[in-house]
Design a protein around this motif. Structure first.
Motif, PDB file in Angstrom:
ATOM      1  N   GLU A 120       0.832  -1.204   0.000  1.00  0.00           N
ATOM      2  CA  GLU A 120       0.000   0.000   0.000  1.00  0.00           C
ATOM      3  C   GLU A 120       0.867   1.254   0.000  1.00  0.00           C
ATOM      4  N   LEU A 121       2.069   1.178   0.594  1.00  0.00           N
ATOM      5  CA  LEU A 121       2.977   2.317   0.556  1.00  0.00           C
ATOM      6  C   LEU A 121       3.401   2.635  -0.866  1.00  0.00           C
ATOM      7  N   ARG A 122       3.548   1.592  -1.689  1.00  0.00           N
ATOM      8  CA  ARG A 122       3.903   1.824  -3.095  1.00  0.00           C
ATOM      9  C   ARG A 122       2.787   2.605  -3.794  1.00  0.00           C
ATOM     10  N   LEU A 123       1.544   2.253  -3.527  1.00  0.00           N
ATOM     11  CA  LEU A 123       0.423   2.993  -4.120  1.00  0.00           C
ATOM     12  C   LEU A 123       0.481   4.469  -3.727  1.00  0.00           C
ATOM     13  N   ILE A 124       0.795   4.716  -2.458  1.00  0.00           N
ATOM     14  CA  ILE A 124       0.875   6.094  -1.986  1.00  0.00           C
ATOM     15  C   ILE A 124       2.008   6.834  -2.698  1.00  0.00           C
ATOM     16  N   CYS A 125       3.158   6.195  -2.806  1.00  0.00           N
ATOM     17  CA  CYS A 125       4.283   6.816  -3.513  1.00  0.00           C
ATOM     18  C   CYS A 125       3.949   7.064  -4.977  1.00  0.00           C
ATOM     19  N   GLU A 126       3.224   6.155  -5.595  1.00  0.00           N
ATOM     20  CA  GLU A 126       2.829   6.339  -6.992  1.00  0.00           C
ATOM     21  C   GLU A 126       1.918   7.555  -7.148  1.00  0.00           C
ATOM     22  N   LYS A 127       1.054   7.769  -6.173  1.00  0.00           N
ATOM     23  CA  LYS A 127       0.173   8.943  -6.232  1.00  0.00           C
ATOM     24  C   LYS A 127       0.986  10.229  -6.099  1.00  0.00           C
ATOM     25  N   VAL A 128       1.949  10.241  -5.207  1.00  0.00           N
ATOM     26  CA  VAL A 128       2.816  11.417  -5.072  1.00  0.00           C
ATOM     27  C   VAL A 128       3.567  11.654  -6.372  1.00  0.00           C
ATOM     28  N   ARG A 129       4.141  10.599  -6.936  1.00  0.00           N
ATOM     29  CA  ARG A 129       4.883  10.733  -8.193  1.00  0.00           C
ATOM     30  C   ARG A 129       4.001  11.277  -9.304  1.00  0.00           C
ATOM     31  N   GLU A 130       2.782  10.817  -9.374  1.00  0.00           N
ATOM     32  CA  GLU A 130       1.839  11.302 -10.388  1.00  0.00           C
ATOM     33  C   GLU A 130       1.697  12.816 -10.313  1.00  0.00           C
ATOM     34  N   GLY A 131       1.566  13.343  -9.101  1.00  0.00           N
ATOM     35  CA  GLY A 131       1.437  14.786  -8.940  1.00  0.00           C
ATOM     36  C   GLY A 131       2.698  15.536  -9.298  1.00  0.00           C
ATOM     37  N   ILE A 132       3.848  14.971  -8.924  1.00  0.00           N
ATOM     38  CA  ILE A 132       5.123  15.610  -9.251  1.00  0.00           C
ATOM     39  C   ILE A 132       5.301  15.699 -10.759  1.00  0.00           C
ATOM     40  N   LEU A 133       5.076  14.579 -11.432  1.00  0.00           N
ATOM     41  CA  LEU A 133       5.295  14.543 -12.884  1.00  0.00           C
ATOM     42  C   LEU A 133       4.278  15.405 -13.633  1.00  0.00           C
ATOM     43  N   ALA A 134       3.125  15.630 -13.017  1.00  0.00           N
ATOM     44  CA  ALA A 134       2.114  16.497 -13.636  1.00  0.00           C
ATOM     45  C   ALA A 134       2.390  17.972 -13.385  1.00  0.00           C
ATOM     46  N   GLY A 135       3.431  18.270 -12.589  1.00  0.00           N
ATOM     47  CA  GLY A 135       3.793  19.665 -12.325  1.00  0.00           C
ATOM     48  C   GLY A 135       2.906  20.365 -11.314  1.00  0.00           C
ATOM     49  N   LYS A 136       2.230  19.601 -10.473  1.00  0.00           N
ATOM     50  CA  LYS A 136       1.331  20.204  -9.488  1.00  0.00           C
ATOM     51  C   LYS A 136       2.124  20.815  -8.332  1.00  0.00           C
ATOM     52  N   ALA A 137       1.505  21.768  -7.661  1.00  0.00           N
ATOM     53  CA  ALA A 137       2.135  22.411  -6.517  1.00  0.00           C
ATOM     54  C   ALA A 137       2.222  21.441  -5.342  1.00  0.00           C
ATOM     55  N   PHE A 138       3.182  21.692  -4.445  1.00  0.00           N
ATOM     56  CA  PHE A 138       3.401  20.836  -3.283  1.00  0.00           C
ATOM     57  C   PHE A 138       2.115  20.615  -2.503  1.00  0.00           C
ATOM     58  N   GLU A 139       1.407  21.709  -2.214  1.00  0.00           N
ATOM     59  CA  GLU A 139       0.202  21.623  -1.393  1.00  0.00           C
ATOM     60  C   GLU A 139      -0.895  20.813  -2.083  1.00  0.00           C
ATOM     61  N   GLU A 140      -0.979  20.925  -3.395  1.00  0.00           N
ATOM     62  CA  GLU A 140      -1.993  20.165  -4.128  1.00  0.00           C
ATOM     63  C   GLU A 140      -1.647  18.679  -4.137  1.00  0.00           C
ATOM     64  N   ILE A 141      -0.372  18.368  -4.291  1.00  0.00           N
ATOM     65  CA  ILE A 141       0.050  16.967  -4.243  1.00  0.00           C
ATOM     66  C   ILE A 141      -0.280  16.367  -2.879  1.00  0.00           C
TER      67      ILE A 141
END
Length: 279
Positions: A120-141
């Motif tokens: 489940e930690l991998r899923l969480i990390c994947e969600k964070v990565r998705e936001g980073i690669l999409a260029g989203k702001a820290f707070e939105e991620i």
């Protein structure tokens, strides 16, 4: 702005493609030896050692320095930890975050208590990565990831609970039953971040079927599945086949447990992280 994801070794992740990543090892401790859960650990040997060992055993969390060292010089850090109900890793990461941001004004650290361990930690990390690669702001991620975590879950199927009993995590009487005459214990990670035993069943195939039944009961409908097994590809292969009967195109990955999760799952066991229908 540079980003980095840091996870402790309960995540089973030694590396993570697409973003800067660091793994912070926990330790498995007996009176005879300490095992560091890093890339140098011989997991199969550790599992064999612990199976033969009759004394007490436990785990030790990373300290504040370990987390600070893993943060490196990143401007934005997302730290993902094992459930705070099983380890002090989350508290150490929070202290490290306070020290890091105090020493580097303008930098940001988000510490996420996974309330679980394993895939489940991998899923969480994947969600964070998705936001980073999409260029989203820290707070939105952070906001998107915390919302997503409400829709990720853990199921486990274990044929031995000896280490969990020695570590005071489960009842000793239940631990003695597991593994006797092929009895498996199937359970879940609770909303409070504890281990909750749900079923006792006989045989590996029945354990996989029961795990899938629980996944369906808790909202699984074809989303991501991340699985790990402790030296037993057969059980996760069976679960994957069961899932694909209903969801042929489901995104499923499987890996071997690393040190900490092998300590909890023991030889033959599996841990599953998955999304529910609202993820």
């Amino acid at each position: 702005m540079s980003y980095k994801i840091v996870a402790d070794s309960s995540s089973n992740m030694r590396s993570f493609d697409g973003v800067a990543f660091a793994n912070v090892p926990l330790r498995i401790i007996t009176k005879e030896r300490e095992y560091v859960d890093d890339e140098h650990l011989d997991v199969a040997q550790m599992v064999a050692d612990l199976k033969a060992y009759k004394g007490t055993s436990g785990s030790s969390c990373p300290n504040v320095f370990d987390w600070l060292n893993a943060f490196g010089d990143a401007e934005n850090v997302f730290a993902v930890t094992i459930t705070s109900s099983l380890s002090g890793s989350y508290n150490a990461a929070c202290q490290a975050a306070e020290e890091y941001t105090a020493a580097h004004p303008g930098r940001k650290v988000c510490v996420l208590d996974s309330l679980t361990a394993g895939p489940e930690l991998r899923l969480i990390c994947e969600k964070v990565r998705e936001g980073i690669l999409a260029g989203k702001a820290f707070e939105e991620i952070e906001a998107n990831t915390r919302a997503y975590m409400k829709h990720t879950h853990t199921i486990f199927a274990l044929q031995s609970l000896n280490n969990l009993a020695r570590n005071g995590r489960v009842n000793g009487a239940v631990a003695k039953l597991a593994g006797v005459l092929g009895i498996w214990v199937v359970g879940k990670g609770s909303d409070e971040g504890t281990l909750q035993q749900e079923h006792k069943c006989r045989g590996e195939k029945r354990a996989a079927e029961t795990a899938y039944g629980d996944m369906k009961a808790h909202g699984y409908n074809g989303g991501k599945v991340r699985m790990s097994n402790c030296l037993n590809d057969s059980v996760t292969d069976q679960l994957e086949a069961i899932i694909r009967r209903d969801y042929p195109d489901a995104e499923i990955t499987c890996e071997q447990t690393t040190g900490l999760c092998s300590f909890y799952a023991e030889q033959g066991g599996m841990i599953i992280g998955y999304e529910d229908r609202d993820a």
